[in-house]
Design an enzyme around this catalytic site. Structure first.
Site, PDB file in Angstrom:
ATOM      1  N   LYS A  22     -10.342   5.601 -10.389  1.00  0.00           N
ATOM      2  CA  LYS A  22      -9.517   6.789 -10.660  1.00  0.00           C
ATOM      3  C   LYS A  22      -8.038   6.410 -10.724  1.00  0.00           C
ATOM      4  O   LYS A  22      -7.338   6.751 -11.678  1.00  0.00           O
ATOM      5  CB  LYS A  22      -9.723   7.828  -9.542  1.00  0.00           C
ATOM      6  CG  LYS A  22      -8.688   8.948  -9.553  1.00  0.00           C
ATOM      7  CD  LYS A  22      -8.875   9.916  -8.408  1.00  0.00           C
ATOM      8  CE  LYS A  22      -8.338   9.492  -7.070  1.00  0.00           C
ATOM      9  NZ  LYS A  22      -6.937   9.835  -6.776  1.00  0.00           N
ATOM     10  N   CYS A 118       2.441  17.163  -0.185  1.00  0.00           N
ATOM     11  CA  CYS A 118       0.988  17.381  -0.294  1.00  0.00           C
ATOM     12  C   CYS A 118       0.367  17.241   1.079  1.00  0.00           C
ATOM     13  O   CYS A 118       1.061  16.965   2.052  1.00  0.00           O
ATOM     14  CB  CYS A 118       0.369  16.433  -1.307  1.00  0.00           C
ATOM     15  SG  CYS A 118       0.176  14.774  -0.702  1.00  0.00           S
ATOM     16  N   ARG A 123       5.633  12.544   0.708  1.00  0.00           N
ATOM     17  CA  ARG A 123       5.490  11.760  -0.516  1.00  0.00           C
ATOM     18  C   ARG A 123       6.601  11.991  -1.547  1.00  0.00           C
ATOM     19  O   ARG A 123       6.369  12.509  -2.638  1.00  0.00           O
ATOM     20  CB  ARG A 123       4.119  12.020  -1.150  1.00  0.00           C
ATOM     21  CG  ARG A 123       2.980  11.638  -0.243  1.00  0.00           C
ATOM     22  CD  ARG A 123       1.646  11.878  -0.866  1.00  0.00           C
ATOM     23  NE  ARG A 123       1.283  10.869  -1.836  1.00  0.00           N
ATOM     24  CZ  ARG A 123       0.196  10.927  -2.586  1.00  0.00           C
ATOM     25  NH1 ARG A 123      -0.610  11.956  -2.488  1.00  0.00           N
ATOM     26  NH2 ARG A 123      -0.094   9.981  -3.445  1.00  0.00           N
ATOM     27  N   ASP A 308      -6.526   4.564   1.801  1.00  0.00           N
ATOM     28  CA  ASP A 308      -7.542   5.420   1.165  1.00  0.00           C
ATOM     29  C   ASP A 308      -8.953   5.187   1.713  1.00  0.00           C
ATOM     30  O   ASP A 308      -9.892   5.857   1.294  1.00  0.00           O
ATOM     31  CB  ASP A 308      -7.549   5.196  -0.361  1.00  0.00           C
ATOM     32  CG  ASP A 308      -6.301   5.756  -1.024  1.00  0.00           C
ATOM     33  OD1 ASP A 308      -5.569   6.524  -0.376  1.00  0.00           O
ATOM     34  OD2 ASP A 308      -6.062   5.423  -2.201  1.00  0.00           O
ATOM     35  N   ARG A 400     -12.245  15.630  -7.306  1.00  0.00           N
ATOM     36  CA  ARG A 400     -11.067  14.994  -7.901  1.00  0.00           C
ATOM     37  C   ARG A 400     -11.277  13.488  -8.025  1.00  0.00           C
ATOM     38  O   ARG A 400     -10.705  12.862  -8.911  1.00  0.00           O
ATOM     39  CB  ARG A 400      -9.832  15.235  -7.016  1.00  0.00           C
ATOM     40  CG  ARG A 400      -9.356  16.658  -7.031  1.00  0.00           C
ATOM     41  CD  ARG A 400      -8.085  16.799  -6.254  1.00  0.00           C
ATOM     42  NE  ARG A 400      -7.018  15.996  -6.864  1.00  0.00           N
ATOM     43  CZ  ARG A 400      -5.741  16.080  -6.541  1.00  0.00           C
ATOM     44  NH1 ARG A 400      -5.367  16.934  -5.627  1.00  0.00           N
ATOM     45  NH2 ARG A 400      -4.847  15.326  -7.121  1.00  0.00           N
TER      46      ARG A 400
HETATM   47  C1  EPZ Z   1      -1.110   5.817  -4.670  1.00  0.00           C
HETATM   48  O1  EPZ Z   1      -0.266   6.922  -4.389  1.00  0.00           O
HETATM   49  C2  EPZ Z   1      -2.504   6.377  -4.782  1.00  0.00           C
HETATM   50  N1  EPZ Z   1      -2.544   7.366  -5.836  1.00  0.00           N
HETATM   51  C3  EPZ Z   1      -2.918   6.984  -3.459  1.00  0.00           C
HETATM   52  O2  EPZ Z   1      -4.267   7.397  -3.584  1.00  0.00           O
HETATM   53  C4  EPZ Z   1      -2.817   5.937  -2.347  1.00  0.00           C
HETATM   54  O3  EPZ Z   1      -3.106   6.522  -1.102  1.00  0.00           O
HETATM   55  C5  EPZ Z   1      -1.400   5.339  -2.316  1.00  0.00           C
HETATM   56  O4  EPZ Z   1      -1.058   4.839  -3.637  1.00  0.00           O
HETATM   57  C6  EPZ Z   1      -1.236   4.213  -1.321  1.00  0.00           C
HETATM   58  O5  EPZ Z   1      -2.145   3.192  -1.594  1.00  0.00           O
HETATM   59  C7  EPZ Z   1      -2.609   6.984  -7.110  1.00  0.00           C
HETATM   60  O6  EPZ Z   1      -2.620   5.802  -7.439  1.00  0.00           O
HETATM   61  C8  EPZ Z   1      -2.699   8.046  -8.146  1.00  0.00           C
HETATM   62  P1  EPZ Z   1       2.869   5.120  -2.815  1.00  0.00           P
HETATM   63  P2  EPZ Z   1       1.315   6.790  -4.515  1.00  0.00           P
HETATM   64  O7  EPZ Z   1       3.996   5.449  -3.726  1.00  0.00           O
HETATM   65  O8  EPZ Z   1       1.624   5.873  -5.646  1.00  0.00           O
HETATM   66  C9  EPZ Z   1       6.352   6.517   0.165  1.00  0.00           C
HETATM   67  C10 EPZ Z   1      -6.150   8.821  -3.185  1.00  0.00           C
HETATM   68  O9  EPZ Z   1      -6.773   9.330  -2.236  1.00  0.00           O
HETATM   69  N2  EPZ Z   1       7.160   6.729  -1.041  1.00  0.00           N
HETATM   70  O10 EPZ Z   1       2.383   3.719  -2.773  1.00  0.00           O
HETATM   71  O11 EPZ Z   1       1.868   8.155  -4.533  1.00  0.00           O
HETATM   72  C11 EPZ Z   1       5.184   7.488   0.258  1.00  0.00           C
HETATM   73  O12 EPZ Z   1       5.560   8.723   0.801  1.00  0.00           O
HETATM   74  C12 EPZ Z   1      -4.672   8.683  -3.137  1.00  0.00           C
HETATM   75  O13 EPZ Z   1      -6.706   8.407  -4.216  1.00  0.00           O
HETATM   76  C13 EPZ Z   1       8.492   7.060  -0.930  1.00  0.00           C
HETATM   77  O14 EPZ Z   1       9.031   7.185   0.172  1.00  0.00           O
HETATM   78  O15 EPZ Z   1       1.641   6.093  -3.138  1.00  0.00           O
HETATM   79  C14 EPZ Z   1       4.202   6.725   1.109  1.00  0.00           C
HETATM   80  O16 EPZ Z   1       4.544   6.884   2.460  1.00  0.00           O
HETATM   81  C15 EPZ Z   1      -3.915   9.566  -2.281  1.00  0.00           C
HETATM   82  N3  EPZ Z   1       9.211   7.273  -2.072  1.00  0.00           N
HETATM   83  C16 EPZ Z   1       4.452   5.255   0.694  1.00  0.00           C
HETATM   84  O17 EPZ Z   1       5.736   5.256   0.074  1.00  0.00           O
HETATM   85  C17 EPZ Z   1       8.657   7.128  -3.315  1.00  0.00           C
HETATM   86  O18 EPZ Z   1       9.361   7.314  -4.311  1.00  0.00           O
HETATM   87  C18 EPZ Z   1       3.443   4.677  -0.292  1.00  0.00           C
HETATM   88  O19 EPZ Z   1       3.241   5.596  -1.365  1.00  0.00           O
HETATM   89  C19 EPZ Z   1       7.315   6.773  -3.425  1.00  0.00           C
HETATM   90  C20 EPZ Z   1       6.574   6.580  -2.263  1.00  0.00           C
END
Ligand code: EPZ
Length: 421
Positions: A22, A118, A123, A308, A400
């Site tokens: 996904k 969320c 996030r 995840d 989803r």
């Molecule tokens: C991806 O989300 C995945 N989603 C998530 O999958 C997964 O949990 C996550 O990566 C971590 O592995 C998709 O790929 C669509 P991040 P993403 O940016 O990209 C902080 C699932 O169940 N952050 O790596 O949104 C953030 O808050 C899901 O399939 C900032 O502070 O995750 C988090 O604490 C849910 N500022 C950390 O970084 C930003 O601009 C990592 O988030 C971006 C992120």
């Protein structure tokens, strides 16, 4: 609303096919915005999040044809007529922000709604924005939207992410493929989904080096072409189904599974006493003994233990022998499954980002509620090991990200039914 009813009935035997990822597919689909030529994705998963991304791309004027029962997506952005991603779609799915980089790179402008918080945490998307700013984007945040412009086009830049972000790395990587000059992204995410995206972009003509390491170097090109690309196997679906025999007992072969996609997770699973072996067709997981050993876990960006899979691993720890400490280091609010598991007889204490799970001999079925995608599947897994019936409501979270979960588990002898409501 549909619900899923799980009745614990002992060990599982059989095989489960693993679908395309996904989270890889959600990053690959917006890559269509980078080119006039057709992009075809094979091995696509059939999930509601993928349909949401299709709707978003169509709202911009892209064409998305779902072929072979949804397993092939034929995308084309030759006649795009809008660069605005509306709140109504973005609020349903955070991955919508991934259209920002490609739109800006190809059209020099984009308006994308901010996704908001969320269930699993605040996030923010600040890192996506900072990386694009480093490439010369002018950003204005108003009316809940990012208004982005790059009048003379994006320019290559050196940018170091202050923390590892999967989505921000994907956005910056896509944008950099069409930027003028060289972009170096440091402290980039190394997830297999990033590697898959880099491979697809390279097929489209992008010049990228370093995927799978924390430094990505991208030499911008004038235009990208079309490509056909198979979506990598879903390592989170794989890990989830590897936990089914670990929890219920028995032996299951996850077809298409690769150890390199789930190395750190598989090591933890083996530490609990479960056997994991790479076969010619996938990964076989076998639990021979009665209860597994309690094993501590700390979530981390790839190659660490994936956030995840934390909820699903917690479901296993609920009936482990001993006490396990699970530390969640990626998202600040990702223990919503703990109170639901407690309703099934689990003993869990949560303090901040740490959950302490005292294994019990047996869980009992109960009505439970899904709060997010991975939490919902953890409750189904727990139901496999529980006495009596577990009824999971709010199944739309599950849909989803998991394709035909009830059928896949039934194929191994589990009693899992969807009740239409
Ligand atoms: C991806 O989300 C995945 N989603 C998530 O999958 C997964 O949990 C996550 O990566 C971590 O592995 C998709 O790929 C669509 P991040 P993403 O940016 O990209 C902080 C699932 O169940 N952050 O790596 O949104 C953030 O808050 C899901 O399939 C900032 O502070 O995750 C988090 O604490 C849910 N500022 C950390 O970084 C930003 O601009 C990592 O988030 C971006 C992120």
């Amino acid at each position: 609303m549909d619900s899923i009813v799980v009745t614990g009935n002992g060990p599982l035997q059989g095989e489960i096919p693993i679908a395309g990822a996904k989270n890889a597919c959600l990053a690959l689909m917006p890559a269509t915005l980078l080119t006039d030529a057709p992009l075809t994705l094979t091995n696509a998963p059939r999930l509601s999040d993928i349909r949401t991304m299709s709707t978003l791309l169509e709202s911009l004027g892209a064409e998305v044809a779902s072929l072979q029962d949804g397993q092939v997506l034929a995308l084309s952005s030759h006649a795009l007529d809008s660069q605005r991603a509306d709140y109504d779609i973005v609020r349903k799915m955070r991955a919508s922000i991934l259209v920002l980089g490609p739109l800006l790179a190809r059209y020099g402008q984009a308006e994308v709604s901010l996704p908001g918080g969320c269930a699993i945490g605040a996030r923010p998307v600040d890192l996506h924005l900072r990386a694009l700013e480093a490439m010369g984007a002018e950003l204005d945040l108003r009316d809940g939207y990012v208004h982005a412009r790059a009048p003379g086009g994006l320019k290559g830049a050196v940018f170091e992410f202050p923390l590892v972000s999967v989505g921000a790395t994907e956005n910056a990587l896509m944008a950099a493929t069409l930027a003028r000059g060289t972009t170096v992204l440091k402290n980039a995410a190394r997830e297999p989904e990033i590697v898959d995206l880099a491979h697809c972009l390279r097929r489209m003509g992008a010049r990228i080096e370093g995927e799978g390491t924390s430094t990505l170097t991208i030499e911008g090109v004038d235009a990208l072409g079309g490509a056909t690309h198979p979506v990598v196997a879903d390592r989170i679906e794989l890990g989830t189904f590897m936990l089914a025999p670990a929890i219920a007992g028995g032996s299951v072969e996850c077809l298409g599974g690769r150890l390199d996609l789930v190395q750190s997770f598989a090591e933890k699973l083996m530490a609990t006493g479960v056997e994991v072996t790479q076969t010619e067709r996938g990964l076989r997981v076998t639990r021979r003994g009665d209860r597994v050993r309690a094993t501590d876990v700390v979530t981390a960006p790839f190659p660490g233990f994936p956030t995840d899979l934390q909820a699903q691993f917690m479901a296993l720890m609920c009936t482990a022998d001993g006490t396990a400490v699970l530390e969640e280091r990626i998202f600040e609010n990702r223990f919503m499954h703990a109170p639901e598991l407690t309703r099934m007889g689990a003993r869990i204490e949560v303090h901040g980002g740490t959950a302490t799970v005292h294994g019990v001999e047996r869980l009992r079925g109960a009505p439970v509620m899904a709060t997010d995608l991975r939490a919902s599947v953890s409750l189904i897994l727990a139901g496999l090991a529980a006495e009596g019936e577990t009824v999971l409501s709010r199944v739309y979270h599950l849909d989803r990200g998991y394709e035909r979960v009830e059928e896949k588990l039934r194929g191994c002898g589990a009693r899992v039914e969807r009740v239409k409501g």
